[in-house]
Write a protein that holds these residues in place. Structure first.
Motif, PDB file in Angstrom:
ATOM      1  N   MET A 102       0.838  -1.214   0.000  1.00 50.36           N
ATOM      2  CA  MET A 102       0.000   0.000   0.000  1.00 50.36           C
ATOM      3  C   MET A 102       0.870   1.261   0.000  1.00 50.36           C
ATOM      4  N   VAL A 103       0.527   2.170  -0.851  1.00 48.97           N
ATOM      5  CA  VAL A 103       1.226   3.457  -0.885  1.00 48.97           C
ATOM      6  C   VAL A 103       0.308   4.473  -0.201  1.00 48.97           C
ATOM      7  N   SER A 104       0.816   5.098   0.866  1.00 46.73           N
ATOM      8  CA  SER A 104      -0.012   6.017   1.658  1.00 46.73           C
ATOM      9  C   SER A 104      -0.206   7.348   0.933  1.00 46.73           C
ATOM     10  N   ASP A 105      -1.231   8.085   1.340  1.00 51.81           N
ATOM     11  CA  ASP A 105      -1.458   9.415   0.764  1.00 51.81           C
ATOM     12  C   ASP A 105      -0.290  10.338   1.069  1.00 51.81           C
ATOM     13  N   ASP A 106       0.313  10.126   2.245  1.00 51.49           N
ATOM     14  CA  ASP A 106       1.473  10.931   2.621  1.00 51.49           C
ATOM     15  C   ASP A 106       2.628  10.729   1.627  1.00 51.49           C
ATOM     16  N   GLU A 107       2.868   9.464   1.278  1.00 48.83           N
ATOM     17  CA  GLU A 107       3.927   9.175   0.289  1.00 48.83           C
ATOM     18  C   GLU A 107       3.610   9.814  -1.060  1.00 48.83           C
ATOM     19  N   ILE A 108       2.335   9.710  -1.464  1.00 44.49           N
ATOM     20  CA  ILE A 108       1.921  10.309  -2.742  1.00 44.49           C
ATOM     21  C   ILE A 108       2.184  11.815  -2.723  1.00 44.49           C
ATOM     22  N   GLN A 109       1.847  12.463  -1.604  1.00 48.16           N
ATOM     23  CA  GLN A 109       2.047  13.915  -1.504  1.00 48.16           C
ATOM     24  C   GLN A 109       3.529  14.274  -1.555  1.00 48.16           C
ATOM     25  N   VAL A 123      -2.732   7.057 -20.590  1.00 53.55           N
ATOM     26  CA  VAL A 123      -3.309   7.071 -19.246  1.00 53.55           C
ATOM     27  C   VAL A 123      -3.067   5.689 -18.658  1.00 53.55           C
ATOM     28  N   PRO A 124      -2.218   5.580 -17.641  1.00 53.35           N
ATOM     29  CA  PRO A 124      -1.912   4.258 -17.081  1.00 53.35           C
ATOM     30  C   PRO A 124      -3.075   3.716 -16.242  1.00 53.35           C
ATOM     31  N   ARG A 125      -3.155   2.396 -16.170  1.00 52.75           N
ATOM     32  CA  ARG A 125      -4.225   1.758 -15.396  1.00 52.75           C
ATOM     33  C   ARG A 125      -3.642   1.237 -14.087  1.00 52.75           C
ATOM     34  N   HIS A 126      -3.258   2.169 -13.235  1.00 48.69           N
ATOM     35  CA  HIS A 126      -2.719   1.787 -11.930  1.00 48.69           C
ATOM     36  C   HIS A 126      -3.100   2.866 -10.934  1.00 48.69           C
ATOM     37  N   ASP A 127      -3.683   2.420  -9.842  1.00 50.44           N
ATOM     38  CA  ASP A 127      -4.160   3.320  -8.810  1.00 50.44           C
ATOM     39  C   ASP A 127      -3.065   4.287  -8.345  1.00 50.44           C
ATOM     40  N   VAL A 128      -1.866   3.781  -8.090  1.00 46.85           N
ATOM     41  CA  VAL A 128      -0.785   4.639  -7.577  1.00 46.85           C
ATOM     42  C   VAL A 128      -0.380   5.676  -8.625  1.00 46.85           C
ATOM     43  N   LEU A 147      -0.411  11.239 -10.507  1.00 52.36           N
ATOM     44  CA  LEU A 147      -0.690  12.225 -11.555  1.00 52.36           C
ATOM     45  C   LEU A 147      -1.644  13.306 -11.043  1.00 52.36           C
ATOM     46  N   ALA A 148      -2.665  12.881 -10.309  1.00 53.36           N
ATOM     47  CA  ALA A 148      -3.647  13.841  -9.789  1.00 53.36           C
ATOM     48  C   ALA A 148      -2.992  14.765  -8.770  1.00 53.36           C
ATOM     49  N   ALA A 149      -2.174  14.196  -7.891  1.00 56.33           N
ATOM     50  CA  ALA A 149      -1.542  14.999  -6.835  1.00 56.33           C
ATOM     51  C   ALA A 149      -0.500  15.958  -7.413  1.00 56.33           C
ATOM     52  N   THR A 198      18.269   3.276  -3.503  1.00 58.43           N
ATOM     53  CA  THR A 198      17.132   4.018  -2.946  1.00 58.43           C
ATOM     54  C   THR A 198      17.482   5.424  -2.490  1.00 58.43           C
ATOM     55  N   ASP A 199      18.737   5.678  -2.186  1.00 57.80           N
ATOM     56  CA  ASP A 199      19.078   6.928  -1.499  1.00 57.80           C
ATOM     57  C   ASP A 199      18.628   8.168  -2.260  1.00 57.80           C
ATOM     58  N   ALA A 200      19.017   8.228  -3.512  1.00 58.29           N
ATOM     59  CA  ALA A 200      18.762   9.437  -4.284  1.00 58.29           C
ATOM     60  C   ALA A 200      17.352   9.457  -4.870  1.00 58.29           C
ATOM     61  N   LEU A 201      16.744   8.303  -4.984  1.00 60.13           N
ATOM     62  CA  LEU A 201      15.504   8.211  -5.756  1.00 60.13           C
ATOM     63  C   LEU A 201      14.341   7.700  -4.904  1.00 60.13           C
ATOM     64  N   MET A 202      13.233   8.421  -4.896  1.00 57.47           N
ATOM     65  CA  MET A 202      12.038   7.924  -4.215  1.00 57.47           C
ATOM     66  C   MET A 202      11.348   6.913  -5.124  1.00 57.47           C
ATOM     67  N   ILE A 203      11.058   5.735  -4.556  1.00 58.84           N
ATOM     68  CA  ILE A 203      10.408   4.669  -5.317  1.00 58.84           C
ATOM     69  C   ILE A 203       9.084   4.332  -4.637  1.00 58.84           C
ATOM     70  N   LEU A 204       7.990   4.505  -5.347  1.00 62.57           N
ATOM     71  CA  LEU A 204       6.688   4.117  -4.805  1.00 62.57           C
ATOM     72  C   LEU A 204       6.480   2.639  -5.121  1.00 62.57           C
ATOM     73  N   ASP A 205       6.228   1.849  -4.086  1.00 63.27           N
ATOM     74  CA  ASP A 205       6.090   0.398  -4.255  1.00 63.27           C
ATOM     75  C   ASP A 205       4.620   0.027  -4.391  1.00 63.27           C
ATOM     76  N   GLY A 206       4.202  -0.239  -5.608  1.00 68.22           N
ATOM     77  CA  GLY A 206       2.811  -0.611  -5.864  1.00 68.22           C
ATOM     78  C   GLY A 206       2.657  -2.099  -6.118  1.00 68.22           C
ATOM     79  N   GLY A 207       3.652  -2.900  -5.730  1.00 69.55           N
ATOM     80  CA  GLY A 207       3.569  -4.341  -5.945  1.00 69.55           C
ATOM     81  C   GLY A 207       3.929  -4.705  -7.374  1.00 69.55           C
ATOM     82  N   PRO A 208       3.812  -5.995  -7.704  1.00 71.17           N
ATOM     83  CA  PRO A 208       4.176  -6.441  -9.055  1.00 71.17           C
ATOM     84  C   PRO A 208       3.226  -5.888 -10.113  1.00 71.17           C
ATOM     85  N   CYS A 209       3.765  -5.585 -11.303  1.00 67.51           N
ATOM     86  CA  CYS A 209       2.947  -5.032 -12.388  1.00 67.51           C
ATOM     87  C   CYS A 209       2.067  -6.128 -12.982  1.00 67.51           C
TER      88      CYS A 209
END
Ligand code: TXA
Ligand code: MG
Length: 299
Positions: free
Chosen positions: A1-8, A113-118, A123-125, A155-166
């Protein structure tokens, strides 16, 4: 799960001109604000990608796509309605607002338009379109898990949102729409009835940046029939045949095979083997995108 905080937090990084890796239904993308040329340049640097290779721009809706398109033919509308959100990129003439660095100087832009919730939440945020190639180093295997991105970039330099396997596992189908004409530039799991794309054998580069060698593990890949493996220590991606090698069983359904393929190649690449042998997949158009990727991996 990717939290709203992470998305922001990710959206803030993107608005400030930084990069974020995020999941889509096809593969993980390495994203930047598509309207910020400086930000987009960072993608090319991090990936080691030649500047002649155009990027796909991800948008939140058909309306957002039209804001970037100088022309939006009826055919584009039809395809977008049929496949979006989903694994189809539509190349149309671009508006000047899209920087040249995004499109490698072409006057067209690839949109999807990708078909992934995250991805859609991001994109919306962010409130901006996101230019994003696959989040791997140039010519290497595309990432279908956050761990693959971490392995490529750390991971250090780059934020990676983990949405599970594609879910889809292969890059989007790319089509160019010119008036009423549709041409497939890169096959994918969204199957379009249209003239054939450039094949590796033909050697043509209808889609700039589609290099014959691509999607390649470090270990040599060979396509084999009847389990005819060379001598040495190998890994065998098998649809059922047995061989004198470590076997990675592959699904016999093309959609399941596609979803598993890059993960299996990443796994095989870690085995320290002399070769990765892949059992040839069946003929038939439902396997076309898989055949394309396997041919390029083995090139
Ligand atoms: O599924 C995907 O498409 C993934 C996810 C992250 O969305 N992205 C992806 O991007 O595969 P990338 O950069 O690895 O592939 C982009 C390809 C280019 O190499 C080129 O073949 C085609 O899309 N492309 C992009 N813009 C184009 C344009 N204006 N004209 C022709 N081809 C274009
Ligand atoms: Mg790629």
């Amino acid at each position: 799960m990717v939290s709203d905080d992470e998305i922001q937090r990710a959206a803030a990084i993107l608005r400030e001109g930084g990069l974020v890796a995020f999941p889509t239904e096809t593969v993980y993308g390495l994203g930047a604000n598509a309207l910020d040329a400086e930000a987009v340049r960072k993608i090319f640097v991090l990936k080691g990608r030649p500047s002649t290779s155009p990027l796909i721009v991800h948008v939140v809706s058909i309306d957002a796509a039209k804001e970037l398109a100088a022309k939006w033919p009826a055919k584009a509308e039809e395809l977008a309605r049929r496949f979006w959100p989903g694994p189809l990129t539509i190349v149309v003439p671009k508006r000047p607002i899209v920087p040249d660095v995004v499109t490698a100087g072409l006057d067209s832009v690839g949109l999807r338009v990708p078909r992934h919730d995250v991805a859609l939440r991001l994109l919306a945020a962010a409130g901006v379109p996101l230019a994003a190639p696959s989040a791997n180093r140039f010519t290497q295997v595309s990432p279908t898990r956050a761990a693959h991105v971490r392995e490529a970039f750390g991971t250090d330099a780059l934020m990676i949102l983990d949405g599970g396997p594609c879910e889809v596992g292969l890059e989007s189908t790319v089509v160019a729409v010119r008036g009423d004409e549709v041409e497939v530039l890169r096959p994918g799991m969204a199957r379009i009835e249209a003239p054939a794309w450039n094949t590796v054998a033909a050697g043509a580069h209808l889609s700039p940046g589609l290099h014959p060698r691509h999607y390649s593990p470090r270990t040599p890949v060979l396509l084999v029939r009847n389990a005819a493996l060379p001598a040495g220590l190998g890994v065998y991606l098998s649809l059922g045949l047995k061989a004198n090698a470590r076997i990675i069983p592959m699904p016999s359904d093309p959609a399941a095979y596609a979803a598993r393929l890059y993960d299996a190649l990443h796994e095989a690449d870690h085995a320290g083997a002399d070769f990765i042998a892949v059992e040839a997949v069946p003929e038939g158009s439902e396997w076309a995108a898989i055949r394309d990727r396997l041919t390029r991996a083995a090139f």
